[in-house]
Design an enzyme around this catalytic site. Structure first.
Site, PDB file in Angstrom:
ATOM      1  N   TRP A 113       0.832  -1.208   0.000  1.00 17.69           N
ATOM      2  CA  TRP A 113       0.000   0.000   0.000  1.00 17.69           C
ATOM      3  C   TRP A 113       0.866   1.259   0.000  1.00 17.69           C
ATOM      4  O   TRP A 113       0.395   2.347  -0.308  1.00 17.69           O
ATOM      5  CB  TRP A 113      -0.945   0.008   1.214  1.00 17.69           C
ATOM      6  CG  TRP A 113      -0.282   0.254   2.543  1.00 17.69           C
ATOM      7  CD1 TRP A 113       0.649  -0.536   3.140  1.00 17.69           C
ATOM      8  CD2 TRP A 113      -0.471   1.368   3.423  1.00 17.69           C
ATOM      9  NE1 TRP A 113       1.034   0.001   4.340  1.00 17.69           N
ATOM     10  CE2 TRP A 113       0.365   1.166   4.549  1.00 17.69           C
ATOM     11  CE3 TRP A 113      -1.275   2.514   3.392  1.00 17.69           C
ATOM     12  CZ2 TRP A 113       0.435   2.063   5.621  1.00 17.69           C
ATOM     13  CZ3 TRP A 113      -1.213   3.401   4.465  1.00 17.69           C
ATOM     14  CH2 TRP A 113      -0.361   3.173   5.558  1.00 17.69           C
ATOM     15  N   ASP A 114       2.139   1.094   0.327  1.00 15.80           N
ATOM     16  CA  ASP A 114       3.083   2.210   0.335  1.00 15.80           C
ATOM     17  C   ASP A 114       2.992   3.015  -0.966  1.00 15.80           C
ATOM     18  O   ASP A 114       3.130   4.236  -0.973  1.00 15.80           O
ATOM     19  CB  ASP A 114       4.524   1.708   0.439  1.00 15.80           C
ATOM     20  CG  ASP A 114       4.774   0.785   1.613  1.00 15.80           C
ATOM     21  OD1 ASP A 114       3.831   0.151   2.095  1.00 15.80           O
ATOM     22  OD2 ASP A 114       5.942   0.676   2.029  1.00 15.80           O
ATOM     23  N   LYS A 124       3.811   2.455  16.146  1.00 11.59           N
ATOM     24  CA  LYS A 124       4.888   2.232  15.171  1.00 11.59           C
ATOM     25  C   LYS A 124       4.959   3.356  14.149  1.00 11.59           C
ATOM     26  O   LYS A 124       6.022   3.811  13.765  1.00 11.59           O
ATOM     27  CB  LYS A 124       4.642   0.896  14.471  1.00 11.59           C
ATOM     28  CG  LYS A 124       5.723   0.516  13.483  1.00 11.59           C
ATOM     29  CD  LYS A 124       5.409  -0.795  12.782  1.00 11.59           C
ATOM     30  CE  LYS A 124       6.528  -1.199  11.843  1.00 11.59           C
ATOM     31  NZ  LYS A 124       6.175  -2.342  11.013  1.00 11.59           N
ATOM     32  N   GLN A 125       3.800   3.759  13.649  1.00  8.17           N
ATOM     33  CA  GLN A 125       3.776   4.753  12.568  1.00  8.17           C
ATOM     34  C   GLN A 125       2.435   5.484  12.607  1.00  8.17           C
ATOM     35  O   GLN A 125       1.492   5.020  13.246  1.00  8.17           O
ATOM     36  CB  GLN A 125       3.960   4.076  11.227  1.00  8.17           C
ATOM     37  CG  GLN A 125       2.821   3.176  10.798  1.00  8.17           C
ATOM     38  CD  GLN A 125       3.235   2.184   9.729  1.00  8.17           C
ATOM     39  OE1 GLN A 125       3.704   1.098  10.027  1.00  8.17           O
ATOM     40  NE2 GLN A 125       3.049   2.551   8.475  1.00  8.17           N
ATOM     41  N   GLU A 142       1.270  -1.333  13.438  1.00  6.28           N
ATOM     42  CA  GLU A 142       1.359  -2.798  13.545  1.00  6.28           C
ATOM     43  C   GLU A 142       1.777  -3.241  14.944  1.00  6.28           C
ATOM     44  O   GLU A 142       1.939  -4.440  15.180  1.00  6.28           O
ATOM     45  CB  GLU A 142       2.330  -3.327  12.493  1.00  6.28           C
ATOM     46  CG  GLU A 142       1.801  -3.156  11.071  1.00  6.28           C
ATOM     47  CD  GLU A 142       2.795  -3.584  10.001  1.00  6.28           C
ATOM     48  OE1 GLU A 142       3.989  -3.701  10.303  1.00  6.28           O
ATOM     49  OE2 GLU A 142       2.366  -3.787   8.856  1.00  6.28           O
TER      50      GLU A 142
HETATM   51  C1  BGC Z   1       5.031  -0.950   7.672  1.00  5.62           C
HETATM   52  C2  BGC Z   1       3.961  -1.087   6.634  1.00  5.62           C
HETATM   53  C3  BGC Z   1       4.596  -1.064   5.269  1.00  5.62           C
HETATM   54  C4  BGC Z   1       5.700  -2.094   5.165  1.00  5.62           C
HETATM   55  C5  BGC Z   1       6.478  -1.976   3.868  1.00  5.62           C
HETATM   56  C6  BGC Z   1       6.061  -2.055   7.488  1.00  5.62           C
HETATM   57  O1  BGC Z   1       7.083  -1.914   8.426  1.00  5.62           O
HETATM   58  O2  BGC Z   1       4.492  -1.052   8.966  1.00  5.62           O
HETATM   59  O3  BGC Z   1       3.034  -0.037   6.738  1.00  5.62           O
HETATM   60  O4  BGC Z   1       3.640  -1.303   4.289  1.00  5.62           O
HETATM   61  O5  BGC Z   1       6.627  -1.921   6.207  1.00  5.62           O
HETATM   62  O6  BGC Z   1       7.086  -0.741   3.758  1.00  5.62           O
END
Ligand code: BGC
Length: 754
Positions: A357-358, A591-592, A486
């Site tokens: 999804w990035d 995390k983000q 996550e």
């Molecule tokens: C992130 C995800 C992302 C993936 C790939 C993960 O660490 O939490 O949001 O899609 O990395 O970049």
């Protein structure tokens, strides 16, 4: 944080050869041209620790899913980008002894990635007793001829006596993936041809049990050397070699030019690969390395002409943004709509080179701003073409509609961790949002009305089936999800996920009346179905904490032991590398960007007080252990006039890999996060927004900078934005006059403003 390269505006450069940082150096000196890419590993054999990797866009292998405990609905295979044959190999012997930088003594080492031209150069002097031999290795992957890899090796005898020099230029299929299940070889060699100065090898991916296509590569090389004798060509099971040797007198120099052409069964019939490869080799073989480089550098110059961001007064920031754009464009420039942008691009094996999804969340807005609109459209078409895969994924979960995958090459979900595969469904919302983002930016609704609506209806149907009605709450709820954060799994009512579900339904309903009657008939959204969607829109649960007025990230979040990330000890961070997973899950650390990701998407829909409340609450809890996170916080901080915070977040995103912030860059670069620095500057510092088809800016100048300048493409115009201590100047560099808004003032831009 670890910095191993010098600060330089256009170069990633060091004069320190470092055995312990070799993987890190390899990642950071990666090259790519969308068609293929490689890590910065050495041409010659190297016995030290290294992660050699050459990857070809769209060439992958379905490796059987191996998990401890199988769960119904898991994908059968995990797709991974596979290390292609090593076609840059040039083993070098002096007086019969192999050059090996892990063992040899060298001086005058210099490693340099020239980002302006896309050229990697390494030079050093080998010292063995009283022998001193100068080496220079150069290489690039051509933007002018996508199948071409060009290399040049220059060897100069700096000693007083002659030496015997041997250069072995090879195509070597003896490669593995570090992350394969059993160290297996993924390639069978199907053809080898060798002549004195040329060679050809075809390799085919091994059979798989999943019915996904096998790929064949046709790789040809031609080697030109003056002053050495060419031996008869050699082949072994997995290698084709052109061997050159001879005396190298004192002060004499030998130059080897190796040109490689890589063709694939993605573009040609397998039985045509050899002739296509040979034809392309013939086309380039008359040109010198310098001529081929000039054509390649010219293509880079055109890209930089639009996309370069100049920053005065902060050399580190300047280098950071160029590095990011260089690596992003090396991964994808929209030439081939069958391709996408893996989180590590061509710079490592992690994330399997697959699509996440990035792309839609972070990369699409950047490409909209600095490349032809067709590039963003190609990214959208990629998803449309994978709609059947998304329908399959939803069915796997017993649901209607379309569930776009978290990880994929072909639309089919590839991820095999339950909390991601089954739960991280927020990704579906971003696929829909990207259609809106494109339409809003370009003003072109033709994609939306033809293909986009197929995707939207598929996703809307998924959401409508995935929600359920809670009689107790009298609300629609979404249980059992993982949000962008996550660090919590299987939560209920992730605010961001619920918001995107609601928004997708709204946007789909608003779009349906605009499509043709044929299209509407094909989609068959009945009035009962539309009514049900309306009901969900009106009654979906979006948690707000009564006491603080903050959006609740997910049910029970406010029961956590909430304390700021600043209370963590430095040695505990990153927490995912130091804490048990149980401890991570129970912690309040995020995390983000999660709630804040949603506020970023719809930044104009929330008032300042709401944005500030949420930012002030969530930002201190966020550990930014996903590289995707800081840019979102930078944009929101800038929006809230928290300039210093915005700059702090910019620094983290712009130099994430250059300074190895998350201590994992040796695995590869964070390519999809390379977009973050651009987003932070353009949407953050310069406040670019699109409102009702009009471009808005509201720039500020970071204290540490004296000026910055960037260009954006918008609806056929190229607009230059200059910000310095005296204010902001906007110039129309190309296209018809345009009215833009600068901090509340309407400005008419015409070409006379040049
Ligand atoms: C992130 C995800 C992302 C993936 C790939 C993960 O660490 O939490 O949001 O899609 O990395 O970049």
């Amino acid at each position: 944080m670890k910095r191993i390269f010098e600060i330089d505006p256009w170069h990633i450069t060091t004069d320190k050869f470092s055995i312990e940082n070799r993987r890190l150096q390899e990642s950071m000196t990666s090259l790519g041209n969308e068609y293929m890419g490689m890590r910065g590993f050495f041409e010659e054999d190297y016995s030290g620790d290294s992660l050699p990797g050459i990857y070809i866009g769209g060439v992958w292998f379905p490796d059987k899913t191996r998990v401890g405990w199988w769960k119904n609905g898991y994908p059968e295979y995990f797709g991974k980008v596979i290390n292609a044959l090593n076609f840059i190999k040039i083993n070098t012997l002096i007086n019969g002894h192999h050059l090996d930088l892990a063992k040899d003594t060298i001086t005058d080492f210099k490693l340099d990635l020239d980002m302006k031209q896309g050229l990697l150069t390494r030079s050093f002097i080998l010292v063995r007793g009283d022998l001193r031999i100068g080496f220079k290795f150069q290489r690039f992957l051509s933007l002018a001829q996508k199948e071409l890899s060009a290399q040049q090796v220059t060897v100069t005898n700096l000693s007083a006596k002659s030496v015997v020099l041997e250069l072995q230029a090879s195509l070597d299929a003896d490669v593995v993936n570090e992350d394969s299940n059993y160290g297996d070889h993924f390639w069978n060699v199907t053809q080898q041809v060798a002549h004195e100065t040329t060679g050809y090898m075809a390799t085919e991916t091994i059979p798989n049990n999943f019915g996904t296509p096998r790929f064949t590569l046709g790789v040809g090389m031609t080697n030109q050397v003056q002053g050495l004798h060419a031996e008869a060509a050699k082949t072994s099971d997995l290698e084709v070699t052109n061997d050159f040797n001879g005396q190298l007198a004192p002060n004499a120099t030998v130059v080897l030019d190796k040109k490689v052409i890589v063709t694939t069964s993605r573009d040609y019939e397998t039985d045509q690969l050899q002739s296509k490869t040979e034809a392309l080799l013939a086309k380039v073989s008359g040109a010198s390395f310098a001529q081929l480089l000039a054509a390649h550098a010219q293509a880079w110059a055109q890209r930089w002409q639009i996309s370069d961001i100049q920053i005065q007064g902060d050399a580190e920031a300047q280098q950071g943004i160029r590095f990011n754009l260089f690596q992003l464009f090396s991964t994808y420039y929209g030439e081939d709509k069958r391709l996408n942008i893996g989180p590590k691009g061509f710079t490592g094996e992690k994330y399997g080179g697959a699509t996440y999804w990035d792309t839609e969340a972070f990369a699409l807005p950047v490409y909209l701003g600095i490349s032809d609109p067709k590039v963003a459209r190609h990214l959208l078409e990629y998803r449309h073409q994978q709609l059947p895969g998304a329908v399959h994924n939803a069915q796997q979960q017993g649901l209607k509609g379309a569930l776009y995958p978290m990880v994929t090459f072909n639309g089919i979900e590839n991820h095999n961790e339950w909390e991601i595969t089954f739960e991280e469904i927020h990704r579906n919302g971003t696929i829909a949002y990207a259609i809106y983002n494109y339409t809003r930016y370009t003003g072109d609704d033709s994609y939306l009305k033809t293909q986009g609506i197929d995707v939207l209806v598929g996703i809307a149907r998924f959401w409508a089936d995935r929600v359920h009605y809670s009689k107790r709450r009298q609300k629609y709820v979404i249980h059992g999800v993982t949000g962008p954060n996550e660090y919590e799994n299987n939560v209920n009512n992730n605010w961001y996920t619920n918001l995107l579900a609601q928004w997708t339904l709204k946007y789909t309903l608003a779009t349906l009346p605009k499509v043709s009657s044929d299209k509407a008939a094909q989609l068959q959204v009945s009035s009962e179905e539309a009514q049900h969607w309306q009901d969900i829109i009106a009654n979906i649960y979006l948690g707000v904490d009564e006491e603080t007025g903050v959006f609740i990230q997910n049910d029970d979040f406010f029961d956590k032991d909430i304390r700021p990330a600043s209370s963590l000890k430095p040695e505990e961070r990153p927490i995912n590398q130091h804490w048990s997973w149980d401890k991570v899950l129970r912690s309040p650390f995020i995390k983000q960007a999660d709630v804040l990701q949603g506020i970023w998407y719809f930044i104009d829909d929330f008032d300042m007080a709401t944005k500030k409340r949420n930012f002030d609450f969530y930002e201190p809890l966020t550990v930014h252990e996903s590289s995707l996170s800081p840019s979102v916080h930078a944009i929101l901080a800038a929006d809230l006039n928290e300039d210093d915070k915005a700059v702090e977040m910019y620094a983290r995103t712009a130099r994430l890999d250059l300074d190895n912030y998350n201590n994992d860059t040796e695995d590869g670069l964070h390519i999809t996060s390379m977009t973050g620095a651009w987003l932070a500057i353009v949407q953050g510092f310069a406040g670019m927004r699109i409102r009702d088809g009009k471009l808005h800016f509201k720039p500020f100048l970071p204290k540490q900078w004296t000026a910055y300048q960037f260009r954006v493409l918008f609806r056929g115009r190229l607009i230059e934005v200059n910000v310095d201590a005296t204010g902001t100047t906007l110039k129309l560099r190309q296209g018809e006059p345009l009215t833009v808004d600068l901090a509340g003032d309407s400005l008419n831009l015409t070409r006379e403003d040049r």
